[in-house]
Scaffold this active site. Structure first.
Site, PDB file in Angstrom:
ATOM      1  N   HIS A  94       0.852  -1.193   0.000  1.00  0.00           N
ATOM      2  CA  HIS A  94       0.000   0.000   0.000  1.00  0.00           C
ATOM      3  C   HIS A  94       0.882   1.236   0.000  1.00  0.00           C
ATOM      4  O   HIS A  94       1.931   1.242   0.635  1.00  0.00           O
ATOM      5  CB  HIS A  94      -0.911   0.006   1.235  1.00  0.00           C
ATOM      6  N   ASP A 154      -7.966  -5.583   0.199  1.00  0.00           N
ATOM      7  CA  ASP A 154      -8.414  -6.453  -0.884  1.00  0.00           C
ATOM      8  C   ASP A 154      -7.970  -7.898  -0.743  1.00  0.00           C
ATOM      9  O   ASP A 154      -8.459  -8.766  -1.465  1.00  0.00           O
ATOM     10  CB  ASP A 154      -7.906  -5.903  -2.229  1.00  0.00           C
TER      11      ASP A 154
HETATM   12  N1  CMC Z   1       4.083  -7.765  -4.653  1.00  0.00           N
HETATM   13  C1  CMC Z   1       5.421  -7.717  -4.853  1.00  0.00           C
HETATM   14  N2  CMC Z   1       6.176  -6.610  -4.750  1.00  0.00           N
HETATM   15  C2  CMC Z   1       5.540  -5.469  -4.450  1.00  0.00           C
HETATM   16  C3  CMC Z   1       4.151  -5.425  -4.223  1.00  0.00           C
HETATM   17  C4  CMC Z   1       3.428  -6.628  -4.328  1.00  0.00           C
HETATM   18  N3  CMC Z   1       2.092  -6.646  -4.128  1.00  0.00           N
HETATM   19  N4  CMC Z   1       3.775  -4.160  -3.925  1.00  0.00           N
HETATM   20  C5  CMC Z   1       4.902  -3.433  -3.975  1.00  0.00           C
HETATM   21  N5  CMC Z   1       5.955  -4.214  -4.281  1.00  0.00           N
HETATM   22  C6  CMC Z   1       7.357  -3.793  -4.396  1.00  0.00           C
HETATM   23  C7  CMC Z   1       7.585  -3.079  -5.708  1.00  0.00           C
HETATM   24  O1  CMC Z   1       8.001  -3.979  -6.726  1.00  0.00           O
HETATM   25  C8  CMC Z   1       8.642  -2.080  -5.337  1.00  0.00           C
HETATM   26  O2  CMC Z   1       9.883  -2.741  -5.337  1.00  0.00           O
HETATM   27  P1  CMC Z   1      11.239  -1.915  -5.721  1.00  0.00           P
HETATM   28  O3  CMC Z   1      11.401  -0.894  -4.631  1.00  0.00           O
HETATM   29  O4  CMC Z   1      12.287  -2.971  -5.711  1.00  0.00           O
HETATM   30  O5  CMC Z   1      10.998  -1.309  -7.067  1.00  0.00           O
HETATM   31  C9  CMC Z   1       8.309  -1.707  -3.896  1.00  0.00           C
HETATM   32  O6  CMC Z   1       7.591  -2.836  -3.366  1.00  0.00           O
HETATM   33  C10 CMC Z   1       7.448  -0.465  -3.760  1.00  0.00           C
HETATM   34  O7  CMC Z   1       6.302  -0.656  -4.563  1.00  0.00           O
HETATM   35  P2  CMC Z   1       5.651   0.486  -5.432  1.00  0.00           P
HETATM   36  O8  CMC Z   1       4.844  -0.129  -6.524  1.00  0.00           O
HETATM   37  O9  CMC Z   1       6.694   1.479  -5.818  1.00  0.00           O
HETATM   38  O10 CMC Z   1       4.709   1.148  -4.319  1.00  0.00           O
HETATM   39  P3  CMC Z   1       3.491   2.049  -4.587  1.00  0.00           P
HETATM   40  O11 CMC Z   1       3.222   2.786  -3.337  1.00  0.00           O
HETATM   41  O12 CMC Z   1       3.673   2.854  -5.832  1.00  0.00           O
HETATM   42  O13 CMC Z   1       2.300   1.006  -4.918  1.00  0.00           O
HETATM   43  C11 CMC Z   1       0.549  -0.542  -4.676  1.00  0.00           C
HETATM   44  C12 CMC Z   1       1.343   0.587  -4.022  1.00  0.00           C
HETATM   45  C13 CMC Z   1      -0.695  -0.815  -3.838  1.00  0.00           C
HETATM   46  C14 CMC Z   1       0.070  -0.102  -6.075  1.00  0.00           C
HETATM   47  C15 CMC Z   1       1.449  -1.797  -4.786  1.00  0.00           C
HETATM   48  O14 CMC Z   1       1.825  -2.211  -3.491  1.00  0.00           O
HETATM   49  C16 CMC Z   1       0.746  -2.937  -5.533  1.00  0.00           C
HETATM   50  O15 CMC Z   1       0.818  -2.989  -6.751  1.00  0.00           O
HETATM   51  N6  CMC Z   1       0.065  -3.870  -4.798  1.00  0.00           N
HETATM   52  C17 CMC Z   1      -0.690  -4.901  -5.446  1.00  0.00           C
HETATM   53  C18 CMC Z   1      -2.037  -4.361  -5.917  1.00  0.00           C
HETATM   54  C19 CMC Z   1      -2.975  -4.120  -4.750  1.00  0.00           C
HETATM   55  O16 CMC Z   1      -3.137  -4.956  -3.876  1.00  0.00           O
HETATM   56  N7  CMC Z   1      -3.670  -2.973  -4.790  1.00  0.00           N
HETATM   57  C20 CMC Z   1      -4.678  -2.619  -3.774  1.00  0.00           C
HETATM   58  C21 CMC Z   1      -4.257  -1.462  -2.913  1.00  0.00           C
HETATM   59  S1  CMC Z   1      -5.342  -1.280  -1.466  1.00  0.00           S
HETATM   60  C22 CMC Z   1      -6.872  -0.901  -2.120  1.00  0.00           C
HETATM   61  C23 CMC Z   1      -6.943   0.491  -2.556  1.00  0.00           C
HETATM   62  O17 CMC Z   1      -7.286   1.344  -1.714  1.00  0.00           O
HETATM   63  O18 CMC Z   1      -6.678   0.793  -3.713  1.00  0.00           O
END
Ligand code: CMC
Length: 433
Positions: free
Chosen positions: A304, A361
């Site tokens: 998140h 989720d």
């Molecule tokens: N599985 C594996 N690695 C992950 C995941 C995951 N679910 N989420 C983040 N990472 C890694 C990502 O690869 C990155 O690694 P690095 O620093 O080596 O590049 C690091 O953690 C930071 O991730 P980010 O994508 O830069 O973080 P963000 O804040 O931009 O994204 C997120 C947040 C929710 C989009 C992401 O965690 C994700 O894609 N999660 C899976 C989808 C998900 O469950 N979404 C629902 C969010 S809660 C409901 C809502 O309110 O929307």
């Protein structure tokens, strides 16, 4: 004492004011940065950008705190109803009994759809995703129920009209998609019971409402009701800032929510768990793939932008899995897989270092499956729940004298000035032609 930040560019000092929120969050006010310095800030994804002042929802991502209008999510999930929580979010106060009754009366009065709107459904392809239909239908509401922006009482009715009708639209989309007769809302049923009845009642098998499932749906929607400046709420604020009507604004929020990184994650989690079960993948394989930077597989329902600890909504949702599965006397094999994945991820150094925990989720799809909600309706369920939040945020935005049309800047990285070349003078080896 008033606080300031000092910015030094090329030896020249600029003083920037600091503003502080009611829970101590501090922000450097950069509104005069460009006029004073010629510089802009660079923050893709807005992770460090406060786009508004808001008195609606408080989140502390480090401590796992979520409060609507100051009230902890745990207390609302335990004791409130979705309609009462919606009232709290939109008006900023808990309703009196009279106010709650009046709200319920309006929700009942507004629950049916204009006959002509029903015709839209018939012309969608049978495989159309209900989120696409919902977003289009909410946008279409503007033509059927124009809102009167300058009359507060009328706007209050507009909010309730959307909240009431979205539930009818969602259930209708489901019934039509499975080729069953549409079930109309019943005035004797409360908001959540009405939805379940419209979804599952049929002439062949009458639906028996169950108090515990109705309660579970209340909790499910309370948990989704607002989440401060997330992707869809930001879409609502950005679109609304152009002063477009509220229906189109909410429709934009629905479209933004559809994405698998946002609200669409609840559908993506179940599809991931189903794939793991179907293909007999091991938990170790999934964790290894999620960690591999060359593999685009992510552990859906994990991670998140704000929470760097367990999402408090996920804690409640996980408890609900047990309650709902027990109620419907089912054992869901996907719950076992989810629990094993969670355990493995929470003990894995990659997930620990990056503070990746289950979000709302991760377990919500299991709750919805147990209630009988089809997978392609999961994100619609999220949208119905998020509606009071979008309305509250839109209302706050349009009444805030500080707010302006949203119009970020960019750091341009394209071509410097190029001369136009007439088509018959372009050369094949010129990369610009
Ligand atoms: N599985 C594996 N690695 C992950 C995941 C995951 N679910 N989420 C983040 N990472 C890694 C990502 O690869 C990155 O690694 P690095 O620093 O080596 O590049 C690091 O953690 C930071 O991730 P980010 O994508 O830069 O973080 P963000 O804040 O931009 O994204 C997120 C947040 C929710 C989009 C992401 O965690 C994700 O894609 N999660 C899976 C989808 C998900 O469950 N979404 C629902 C969010 S809660 C409901 C809502 O309110 O929307």
């Amino acid at each position: 004492m008033e606080e300031f930040a000092k910015l030094i560019i090329d030896g020249q000092e600029f003083i920037l004011p600091v503003i502080e929120g009611s829970e101590g969050e501090r922000a450097i006010d950069i509104r005069n940065l460009r006029p004073q310095t010629g510089y802009i800030t660079f923050d893709p994804g807005y992770g460090n950008t406060g786009a508004c002042r808001s008195a609606i929802t408080y989140m502390d991502g480090e401590k796992g705190i979520l409060r609507y209008r100051g009230v902890p999510i745990e207390q609302l999930a335990k004791s409130s109803t979705f309609v009462e929580t919606a009232f709290l979010l939109i008006t900023g106060k808990l309703p009196t009994r009279d106010e709650l009754t009046r709200t319920s009366v309006y929700l009942n009065d507004f629950s049916t759809l204009h006959e002509n709107m029903k015709a839209f459904y018939q012309n969608y392809p049978s495989k159309a995703h209900p989120m696409g239909i919902l977003s289009a239908m909410v946008n279409a509401m503007r033509s059927f129920y124009p809102e009167l922006l300058d009359i507060e009482e009328e706007m209050n009715k507009t909010y309730l009209r959307i909240i009431s009708k979205i539930r009818t639209m969602a259930a209708m989309a489901h019934k039509i998609s499975i080729g069953q007769r549409v079930i109309y809302p019943r005035p004797d049923l409360c908001y959540c019971a009405n939805f379940l009845n419209m979804m599952f009642d049929s002439v062949v098998v009458p639906y028996r409402l169950d108090d515990e499932l109705v309660r579970a749906l209340n909790v499910f929607w309370i948990l989704h009701a607002d989440h401060e400046q997330n992707c869809s709420t930001t879409a609502v604020r950005v679109v609304g800032s152009g002063k477009v009507n509220i229906y189109s604004t909410i429709s934009a929020g629905i479209s933004a929510l559809w994405g698998p990184l946002h609200g669409g994650a609840n559908q993506a989690v179940i599809q991931m768990l189903e794939r793991i079960e179907r293909d007999g993948l091991s938990v170790e394989t999934c964790i290894a793939r999620a960690k591999d930077p060359k593999d685009d597989f992510r552990l859906m329902g994990f991670g998140h932008r704000v929470y760097k600890t367990y999402d408090p909504r996920a804690t409640i949702m996980k408890e609900m899995c047990d309650i709902v599965l027990k109620k419907v006397k089912q054992k869901d094999p996907l719950l076992d897989i989810a629990q094993k994945l969670e355990e493995a991820a929470l003990n894995d150094s990659y997930f620990k270092e990056k503070n990746l925990y289950p979000n709302v989720d991760f377990y919500s799809g299991i709750v919805l499956r147990a209630m009988g909600i089809p997978t392609n309706m999961f994100t619609v369920m999220f949208a119905i729940g998020r509606l009071p939040g979008w309305i509250a945020q839109w209302k706050e935005d349009v009444s805030d004298p500080e707010m302006k049309i949203c119009r970020p800047r960019q750091v341009y990285t394209g071509n410097r000035l190029k001369e136009y070349i007439p088509i018959d003078q372009r050369k094949a080896d010129d990369p610009f032609c």
